[in-house]
Design a protein around this motif. Structure first.
Motif, PDB file in Angstrom:
ATOM      1  N   TYR A 222      25.248 -18.027  -8.766  1.00 17.83           N
ATOM      2  CA  TYR A 222      25.881 -18.086 -10.086  1.00 17.83           C
ATOM      3  C   TYR A 222      25.499 -16.894 -10.946  1.00 17.83           C
ATOM      4  N   LEU A 223      24.287 -16.386 -10.760  1.00 16.19           N
ATOM      5  CA  LEU A 223      23.915 -15.171 -11.475  1.00 16.19           C
ATOM      6  C   LEU A 223      24.825 -14.014 -11.068  1.00 16.19           C
ATOM      7  N   LYS A 224      25.111 -13.911  -9.770  1.00 19.03           N
ATOM      8  CA  LYS A 224      26.020 -12.866  -9.304  1.00 19.03           C
ATOM      9  C   LYS A 224      27.427 -13.076  -9.862  1.00 19.03           C
ATOM     10  N   LEU A 225      27.884 -14.337  -9.896  1.00 17.94           N
ATOM     11  CA  LEU A 225      29.219 -14.635 -10.416  1.00 17.94           C
ATOM     12  C   LEU A 225      29.355 -14.210 -11.868  1.00 17.94           C
ATOM     13  N   LEU A 226      28.363 -14.536 -12.677  1.00 16.83           N
ATOM     14  CA  LEU A 226      28.444 -14.221 -14.105  1.00 16.83           C
ATOM     15  C   LEU A 226      28.370 -12.715 -14.346  1.00 16.83           C
ATOM     16  N   HIS A 227      27.502 -12.033 -13.615  1.00 16.01           N
ATOM     17  CA  HIS A 227      27.425 -10.572 -13.766  1.00 16.01           C
ATOM     18  C   HIS A 227      28.726  -9.924 -13.308  1.00 16.01           C
TER      19      HIS A 227
ATOM     20  N   THR B 123      19.024 -12.412 -19.229  1.00 18.10           N
ATOM     21  CA  THR B 123      19.350 -11.199 -18.472  1.00 18.10           C
ATOM     22  C   THR B 123      20.826 -10.844 -18.608  1.00 18.10           C
ATOM     23  N   LEU B 124      21.680 -11.863 -18.809  1.00 18.36           N
ATOM     24  CA  LEU B 124      23.099 -11.592 -18.975  1.00 18.36           C
ATOM     25  C   LEU B 124      23.417 -11.082 -20.374  1.00 18.36           C
ATOM     26  N   LYS B 125      22.431 -11.175 -21.286  1.00 19.14           N
ATOM     27  CA  LYS B 125      22.580 -10.772 -22.690  1.00 19.14           C
ATOM     28  C   LYS B 125      23.614 -11.613 -23.427  1.00 19.14           C
ATOM     29  N   THR B 126      23.617 -12.904 -23.117  1.00 24.19           N
ATOM     30  CA  THR B 126      24.446 -13.841 -23.880  1.00 24.19           C
ATOM     31  C   THR B 126      23.585 -14.829 -24.648  1.00 24.19           C
ATOM     32  N   VAL B 127      22.277 -14.615 -24.648  1.00 22.23           N
ATOM     33  CA  VAL B 127      21.397 -15.488 -25.406  1.00 22.23           C
ATOM     34  C   VAL B 127      21.550 -15.175 -26.889  1.00 22.23           C
ATOM     35  N   THR B 128      21.378 -16.169 -27.737  1.00 21.66           N
ATOM     36  CA  THR B 128      21.534 -15.984 -29.175  1.00 21.66           C
ATOM     37  C   THR B 128      20.235 -16.329 -29.878  1.00 21.66           C
ATOM     38  N   ARG B 129      20.034 -15.708 -31.002  1.00 23.09           N
ATOM     39  CA  ARG B 129      18.842 -15.964 -31.799  1.00 23.09           C
ATOM     40  C   ARG B 129      19.113 -17.123 -32.742  1.00 23.09           C
ATOM     41  N   THR B 130      18.389 -18.206 -32.582  1.00 20.19           N
ATOM     42  CA  THR B 130      18.531 -19.378 -33.436  1.00 20.19           C
ATOM     43  C   THR B 130      17.153 -19.766 -33.950  1.00 20.19           C
ATOM     44  N   ASP B 131      17.114 -20.888 -34.665  1.00 19.52           N
ATOM     45  CA  ASP B 131      15.830 -21.374 -35.157  1.00 19.52           C
ATOM     46  C   ASP B 131      14.934 -21.852 -34.018  1.00 19.52           C
ATOM     47  N   GLU B 132      15.539 -22.238 -32.901  1.00 19.68           N
ATOM     48  CA  GLU B 132      14.759 -22.707 -31.766  1.00 19.68           C
ATOM     49  C   GLU B 132      14.270 -21.518 -30.938  1.00 19.68           C
ATOM     50  N   GLU B 133      13.265 -21.785 -30.118  1.00 18.77           N
ATOM     51  CA  GLU B 133      12.736 -20.722 -29.265  1.00 18.77           C
ATOM     52  C   GLU B 133      13.707 -20.415 -28.136  1.00 18.77           C
ATOM     53  N   VAL B 134      13.729 -19.167 -27.729  1.00 18.91           N
ATOM     54  CA  VAL B 134      14.624 -18.705 -26.669  1.00 18.91           C
ATOM     55  C   VAL B 134      13.987 -19.002 -25.322  1.00 18.91           C
ATOM     56  N   ALA B 135      14.774 -19.550 -24.398  1.00 19.14           N
ATOM     57  CA  ALA B 135      14.290 -19.856 -23.051  1.00 19.14           C
ATOM     58  C   ALA B 135      14.640 -18.705 -22.114  1.00 19.14           C
ATOM     59  N   ILE B 136      13.641 -18.168 -21.436  1.00 19.73           N
ATOM     60  CA  ILE B 136      13.830 -17.116 -20.432  1.00 19.73           C
ATOM     61  C   ILE B 136      13.527 -17.726 -19.068  1.00 19.73           C
TER      62      ILE B 136
ATOM     63  N   GLU C 208      16.997  -1.652 -18.305  1.00 15.28           N
ATOM     64  CA  GLU C 208      17.977  -2.352 -17.477  1.00 15.28           C
ATOM     65  C   GLU C 208      19.345  -1.696 -17.623  1.00 15.28           C
ATOM     66  N   GLU C 209      19.986  -1.465 -16.522  1.00 13.51           N
ATOM     67  CA  GLU C 209      21.331  -0.906 -16.540  1.00 13.51           C
ATOM     68  C   GLU C 209      22.322  -2.052 -16.509  1.00 13.51           C
ATOM     69  N   ASP C 210      22.987  -2.248 -17.607  1.00 11.34           N
ATOM     70  CA  ASP C 210      23.955  -3.345 -17.697  1.00 11.34           C
ATOM     71  C   ASP C 210      25.249  -2.899 -17.048  1.00 11.34           C
ATOM     72  N   SER C 211      25.524  -3.500 -15.915  1.00  8.49           N
ATOM     73  CA  SER C 211      26.713  -3.095 -15.167  1.00  8.49           C
ATOM     74  C   SER C 211      27.987  -3.431 -15.903  1.00  8.49           C
ATOM     75  N   GLY C 212      27.873  -4.269 -16.912  1.00  7.98           N
ATOM     76  CA  GLY C 212      29.074  -4.622 -17.656  1.00  7.98           C
ATOM     77  C   GLY C 212      29.441  -3.593 -18.695  1.00  7.98           C
ATOM     78  N   GLY C 213      28.607  -2.605 -18.946  1.00  3.61           N
ATOM     79  CA  GLY C 213      28.909  -1.626 -19.967  1.00  3.61           C
ATOM     80  C   GLY C 213      28.582  -2.147 -21.343  1.00  3.61           C
ATOM     81  N   ASP C 214      28.631  -1.244 -22.318  1.00  2.00           N
ATOM     82  CA  ASP C 214      28.377  -1.636 -23.697  1.00  2.00           C
ATOM     83  C   ASP C 214      29.527  -2.471 -24.211  1.00  2.00           C
ATOM     84  N   ILE C 215      29.173  -3.525 -24.950  1.00  2.00           N
ATOM     85  CA  ILE C 215      30.199  -4.398 -25.501  1.00  2.00           C
ATOM     86  C   ILE C 215      30.582  -3.912 -26.882  1.00  2.00           C
TER      87      ILE C 215
END
Length: 1169
Positions: free
Chosen positions: A308-313, A159-172, A11-18
């Motif tokens: 909203y996906l477009k707005l956030l990206h 997809t926005l790469k703002t998900v975090t790893r916690t004890d709970e399962e990650v929702a995709i 995936e090409e992250d249009s936001g660039g490397d953080i």
């Protein structure tokens, strides 16, 4: 046309490397350096377009963008640990998404069918359509149809790469866009869209369920708890096969969505009604139907997912720190229990990201966006919090790029996104929005603290534990509220009842509470082959209250004046027979409500809530409601706050002390004028477990220590022993004057520290007729100068130097630090009503676990004061239970090996201390904190084994940090046990609170015991952990019944004094002398533990360093027994002990016999583990 799913690898992250430390500076960019100029104009030209490397920036820049350099490093480390590493584990989940996409693209179309036929066709395939309530009418003329999706895309934080790893399962999230051709123009009315959506989702479930290309587990669930939005949840099979993605700890959520523009925007605005009732045709045209903002926004949300996906990206591209700010917001929300679910407040990760993205855009009217694109992640996070905290969106709605859109005029919070035609806060309830604003304001306040780093309080601490956040809770069974718990409208009725209860309690409790919120039963998923479960008979809701201690126990509520007829009538209608007309001292005649505020009756808040529920609901609700409030207050006498003060039990003693102060100052014939009389005893600073009693039949009363200081005079001697003799003469003269002026007072002069001539040698004891006793000591400031002079004398031998150093430390502690601490604590206890009962409850816990003998009372008090002066992330405790439990939680987290305890009471102390003019009462600054840490680190280097200083506790009045902890007070093993006990207690409380929340959603099965919380369980000592347990006879313990006689003369005199209330018994408890002898005689061999308040049990641990085997020695210092080393087990390595012949070891049996003989009849039995 279906788009390819994005992959973490390609995936090409249009936001660039953080870059974590590379946020742009909002201030003007300085010119390029000479190094950049040498590289040509390219570097200079690109300087304004690329972020600067923050590692090259100085601390001044970092301090401007972040709170501090340390805070920035902590934020960077947090982001690095939380970000999902899109690697091999996530690849399995992405592979499963590709397979699901392929399966759904191959699901065949279905012909249009009427509702009954469509439902039957899917039931034949073992899939039940998850229709929302109300269910579709059986005679509906429209048809349901399935055609292949227009597109299938991954969306959301993954997809926005703002998900975090916690004890709970990650929702995709996997968004399936339904074709526009399935819907008619009026389908937005009367749930028709939601019925078609549910059928489409069931078709997807049937297609996936029937496919043989996978082994996924498929079930239905609700998106954010919204009954109108069922979704499909796909989980791994867990069989380790090709399709198993269990290692990724993810779940895939399939969300049906609408194409943009399917329905007109004007029909879905918040002020429009889209649910027409059958009776609406009979209503006159002038009566407009009520708007349905929640219903409308739910449809608009399904139509705006892609937008909203477009707005956030787009925001991530324009603002380099946007993603990191979203992660910080996600952590902040999770730690405070917020979420996008309706039951969790309706404000979660999506709402935070969307609001931040919209605030980065400018309104045409304003021209400037509220948030700058150049902000760092921390600045974006804090600015968003400031917006939430300072703008009440329920009173002042915010509309972005929507000038002509009419907004609802009710009290619901509104953040209207004009381009996407949606109120982002449509899921909010009045109580959840109020709590969000409160939490945001608290965080903004603590981030503004320039002295202490609040990183842990902001991001690390789990702040949603019930017993830490709230002072009282009340559970109400849903079955008692009068609606059908098995009916289709259950959820609607539940929220309606909660809103009614909220409105009633806000009006009834007024300023008695600061926060009121609701915990509701959580929804769980259900199989696709069955309908949603309606077994809700045992479920319940929980009302959570944070109280205002100054008003919570008010006995009278004042209403409107009798002249205000309309307001008075409303008041009487609300309160019913409880309202009464009263005349007050100021002559006013007001409608009033009176409650009982006695300590042995249920709390006033409980009385009010039960009355309101009974009057406005039913008596069944009041009878079945379960109230929990201040659950530990009964563990101490007068533990519950009565009236506006928590120090009322100490009133008689303080009044007596004030009288004694005046009487001593009025005496004539003293050689010098009295400058100060200061109470320095825990009894006089409201912190003893048992309130002082004036009963003559009480057990041996402890005299309250008082410091008296005379005016300076050149006639004082300049020699320490002579000064002590002069003090004795002063005390004798003072005793003579007191006895002559007050014949009912008993006075006597006592001697102390006979082996330490440099320390205080005498005191005056005064016993007043009411039974209170005071012990006066004279403070002369010349002593410190003389002791310091001795320490500078190089000719002084080591023993004398050590004695002088000890005397100087005792002088500073007893005559300087204790008075300053006592005065501060007195003022704090009057400022914070819950502080005194919290102190007493915490000391009771220390004593119950036999730790009080190892900790200075001041050190325990500092721990509790830290909870009140630095309460973040919560508000200041409002009851004894909250203060006590938060103190234990802090102790359980305190890494005392590497972090000192620092308490700053500068906000509550004046700059001038009359008792100690030399004391620095100024507040701590960041450089002062740094000096304290340097001192702490120096102690750790000097004493790495922590043999002398284990805990380090500093304040703005005492920056040395070792005043209360020097010389092994406590020892390392004791501090370790304190941490272990606090962690155990904290885990117990957290587990109990979690069980309470789980119980809300479960069907009640008899009495589970959860409601009957046993507070005593936290105060039971574990005596099995000790080697020796000495049980004291109840005839002599402080809690036992006084014995009539004894065969020992000294005990007989004491018992007679106890029986007759003789003032001579004051300060002469034989048990205290007994434990002090044990410490002095056997302190090197045995580490003793006891409860200073009860003295009913004395426990001990053998010291392995002192009780091991040693070479033979004539005077070992303890009772020993010889043994032959050569006859010992060959496996024992005796060469390390330095001997091979006859050795000695401690004679434990004889020592225990000596202890029994020393205690005599005071010792009931001795247990050896």
């Amino acid at each position: 046309m279906c788009h390819d799913l994005p992959s973490s690898d390609d995936e090409e992250d249009s936001g660039g490397d953080i870059e974590h430390d590379g946020e742009a500076n909002p201030r003007p960019v300085p010119p390029p350096t000479k190094g950049a100029q040498k590289n040509g104009g390219k570097a200079g030209a690109e300087h304004h377009h690329k972020r600067r490397d923050m590692s090259l920036q100085d601390g001044g820049y970092t301090a401007g963008v972040y709170k501090s350099n340390l805070f920035k490093l902590q934020v960077d480390e947090l982001l690095q640990q939380l970000k999902l590493k899109h690697g091999g584990k996530e690849a399995a989940a992405e592979k499963a998404m590709h397979k699901l996409k392929s399966i759904m693209e191959q699901i065949p179309n279905r012909e249009p069918l009427l509702i009954a036929e469509a439902k039957s066709s899917l039931e034949a395939e073992n899939v039940v359509v998850p229709f929302p309530c109300p269910l579709p009418p059986k005679d509906a003329k429209y048809k349901l149809q399935y055609t292949r999706p227009s597109s299938i895309n991954a969306t959301g934080s993954y997809t926005l790469k703002t998900v975090t790893r916690t004890d709970e399962e990650v929702a995709i999230d996997l968004v399936v866009t339904m074709p526009r051709s399935l819907f008619q123009e009026k389908d937005y009315l009367n749930h028709r869209y939601f019925y078609k959506r549910a059928f489409y989702l069931a078709c997807l479930a049937a297609g996936i369920h029937s496919s043989k290309d996978h082994k996924f587990k498929v079930s239905f669930d609700l998106l954010n708890g919204n009954q109108l939005q069922p979704i499909l949840v796909v989980r791994p099979s867990g069989d380790g096969g090709v399709d198993d993605f269990s290692s990724s700890k993810c779940r895939i959520q399939i969300l049906p969505a609408l194409p943009e523009g399917t329905f007109p925007e004007s029909k879905l605005r918040p002020n429009v009604n889209c649910v027409r009732s059958n009776s609406s045709d009979d209503e006159p045209e002038s009566v407009k139907p009520k708007p349905t903002p929640f219903y409308n926004a739910t449809i608009q949300f399904d139509m705006s997912i892609t937008a909203y996906l477009k707005l956030l990206h787009y925001s991530a591209i324009r603002c380099n720190s946007f993603k990191d700010a979203c992660i910080l917001g996600r952590v902040w929300l999770r730690q405070r229990g917020f979420g996008s679910s309706v039951t969790k407040g309706g404000f979660g990760n999506f709402e935070w990201a969307a609001i931040t993205a919209i605030l980065l855009q400018a309104n045409p009217e304003d021209g400037v966006p509220p948030l700058s694109l150049g902000y760092s992640s921390y600045q974006l996070f804090k600015a968003t919090l400031q917006f939430i905290a300072t703008r009440d969106l329920s009173k002042f709605p915010y509309a972005s790029q929507s000038r002509d859109v009419p907004l609802p005029k009710d009290a619901s919070p509104t953040f209207f996104d004009g381009p996407r035609n949606m109120n982002i806060l449509f899921k909010w309830s009045p109580w959840s929005y109020s709590r969000l604003m409160s939490e945001a304001q608290k965080t903004v306040d603590m981030l503004g603290d320039s002295t202490f780093d609040q990183f842990e309080s902001t991001f690390i601490l789990k702040a949603d534990t019930l017993d830490y956040r709230y002072d009282a809770t009340m559970e109400i069974p849903l079955s008692s509220l009068g609606f059908d718990t098995l009916g289709e409208t259950h959820d609607h009725d539940m929220f309606k009842a909660c809103r009614k209860i909220h409105t009633l309690l806000v009006r009834a409790l007024t300023d008695r509470i600061t926060t009121i919120t609701f915990q509701m039963p959580s929804e769980t998923g259900w199989p696709v082959s069955s309908s949603k479960s309606h077994q809700r008979r045992g479920r319940r809701i929980m009302i959570c209250l944070a109280t205002n201690p100054q008003n919570a126990n008010r006995a009278i509520d004042h209403g409107p004046a009798a002249e205000s007829k309309k307001e008075a009538a409303s008041f009487r209608q609300f309160w019913g027979e409880k309202a009464e007309l009263r005349r007050f001292k100021d002559g006013s005649i007001l409608e009033s409500v009176v409650w009982s505020s006695k300590n042995n009756i249920s709390p006033v808040i409980q009385q009010i809530i039960l009355f309101i529920l009974k009057k406005h609901f039913s008596s069944q609700v009041a009878q079945e409601a379960v109230f929990r409030g201040d659950i530990f207050a009964h563990m101490i006498p007068s533990g519950r706050i009565v009236g506006q003060s928590g120090i009322s039990p100490f009133g008689p003693l303080m009044t007596t002390f004030a009288t004694l102060d005046k009487e001593i100052r009025a005496l004539e014939g003293l050689p010098l004028t009295i400058r100060h009389i200061i109470g320095v005893d825990p009894q006089l600073r409201y912190s003893t477990i048992e309130p002082p009693s004036s009963s003559p039949k009480a057990h041996t009363p402890k005299p309250a220590s008082v410091i008296i200081q005379f005016e300076g005079s050149a006639r004082w001697p300049d020699d320490l022993p002579t000064i002590q003799r002069t003090k004795i003469a002063f005390l004798l003269k003072l005793a003579e004057l007191v006895s002559s002026s007050k014949s009912t007072y008993t006075t006597r002069v006592g001697l102390e520290n006979p082996s330490q001539p440099s320390q205080n040698q005498a005191y005056l004891e005064i016993v007043v007729p009411t039974g209170f006793a005071f012990r006066l000591r004279i403070h002369h400031d010349r002593e410190a100068t003389l002791l310091d002079r001795q320490l500078r004398d190089k000719s002084l031998d080591n023993a004398s130097r050590e004695s002088a150093a000890m005397a100087l430390a005792v002088y500073k502690r007893e005559f300087l630090q204790v008075p300053a601490h006592s005065q501060v604590l007195q003022s704090l206890c009057t400022r914070f009503p819950a502080l005194s009962p919290s102190l007493r409850l915490t000391k009771r816990w220390f004593g119950s676990h036999l730790l009080s003998s190892h900790f200075s009372p001041v050190l325990i008090e500092l721990m509790v004061m830290h909870t009140f002066l630095q309460p973040h992330p919560w508000a200041v405790p409002s009851c004894a239970t909250t203060g006590f439990l938060r103190t234990l939680a802090w102790i359980s987290r305190w890494d005392w090996r590497h972090v000192p305890l620092v308490v700053d009471f500068s906000s509550f102390t004046s700059g001038h201390d009359p008792a100690n003019p030399s004391a620095d009462a100024k507040g701590l600054k960041s450089e002062d904190i740094e000096k304290i840490y340097l001192s702490f680190e120096a102690w750790r280097r000097i004493d790495p084994a922590m043999n002398r200083v284990v805990l380090f506790a500093a304040t703005n009045l005492d920056r040395e940090g070792t005043t209360w902890t020097d010389r092994g007070m406590p020892e390392k093993v004791v501090a370790t046990r304190l941490t272990a006990l606090a962690r155990s207690a904290t885990k117990f409380i957290r587990d109990f609170d979690e069980r309470l929340l789980v119980r809300l959603s479960e069907e009640e099965k008899g009495d589970s015991g959860i409601s009957n919380f046993a507070a005593e369980a936290l105060f039971v000592p574990q005596l099995t952990d000790y080697d020796i347990v000495v049980h004291i006879s109840s005839a002599f313990s402080k809690t036992g019944k006084i014995k009539k006689d004894s065969k020992y003369k000294n005990l007989q005199i004491h018992l007679e004094a106890e029986e007759n209330g003789d003032p001579r018994r004051v300060g002469g408890d034989p048990l205290e002398l007994f434990v002090e002898d044990l410490r002095q005689i056997y302190g090197d061999s045995i580490l003793w533990f006891w409860n200073s308040e009860t003295l009913d049990t004395i426990a001990g641990l053998w010291n392995p360093n002192s009780t091991g085997q040693r070479a033979f020695k004539v005077k070992a210092g303890w009772n020993s027994v010889p043994f032959n080393a050569r006859q010992e087990d060959e496996k024992r390595d005796l060469d390390n002990t330095g001997f091979r012949g006859v050795g000695i070891q401690v004679n434990k049996r004889v020592i225990l016999n000596e202890i029994g003989r020393l205690g005599g009849e005071m010792v009931e039995r001795i247990e050896v583990r």
